[in-house]
Design a protein around this motif. Structure first.
Motif: not given
Length: 219
Positions: A48-65
């Protein structure tokens, strides 16, 4: 245009990872400098591909990138998602290795090579390092020669599908020869710098260079 954030900093996780560095956890002392084995020392293979982050997930739509390429370059650049897709794209296959001890073989990526990006922005002779900043505030750093390797990508697809936000989508960095904390998720700035500047984990006891085969887990 849509961009938001969810979650909060995982203070306990960060403290635990700092303790790992203090204790030298997972170090085996069995460096594989010649890369004789596909699996670096101290690593275990996962499917699998484990998920690791600092706890904050940005939600960025492609048109906002937007991706800014700044610093010691002749042609500073801001790319939106469509402009990134319009650049010469490549497909690549490589293994990835996380400092928390998991490795995953044969990942298929689609994106823009670091070499192609550098050919456009043209780093100056003063640039010695590349500094990354993510939308969640995460930072990390590599030498310019580590970034300008032929397997480094600014990736937007994984296994034939758009990169999911939990794994850094819509766009992340992929530097497969180094521990994967150097492969910034949700990247928003790539800065070609005159001087090195340790990033989030480097300031918390992790190695500045991060070579998995010589177990450069901690500084």
């Amino acid at each position: 245009m849509t961009q938001s954030f969810s979650g909060k900093i995982k203070d306990k996780l960060i403290a635990a990872k700092r303790k790992w560095a203090e204790d030298g956890r997972l170090l085996t002392g069995a460096a594989d400098e010649k890369h004789e084995n596909r699996l670096p020392p101290g690593q275990r293979l996962v499917k699998d591909w484990p998920v690791l982050d600092l706890g904050i997930t940005p939600h960025i739509s492609p048109d906002a990138f937007e991706l800014s390429i700044t610093g010691e370059v002749e042609n500073p650049l801001i790319l939106d998602f469509e402009a990134l897709l319009d650049l010469p794209n490549v497909q690549a296959k490589n293994d990835i290795h996380c400092v928390t001890s998991w490795s995953r073989y044969d990942n298929h990526w689609h994106g823009v090579s670091a070499l192609a990006l550098a050919d456009i922005v043209k780093p100056t002779k003063d640039a010695t390092h590349v500094l990354f900043t993510a939308h969640d505030g995460y930072t990390t750093n590599v030498r310019i020669d580590q970034f300008l390797d032929d397997d480094v990508l600014i990736a937007h697809h994984w296994e034939g599908e758009p990169l999911t936000e939990e794994h850094g989508g819509p766009v992340r960095v992929v530097i497969p020869k180094l521990y994967f904390w150097k492969s910034t998720k949700w990247v928003r700035e790539i800065n070609f710098a005159k001087h090195d500047k340790p990033g989030f984990w480097e300031e918390r006891g992790y190695h500045n260079n991060a070579d998995p085969w010589t177990e450069e887990r901690y500084g």
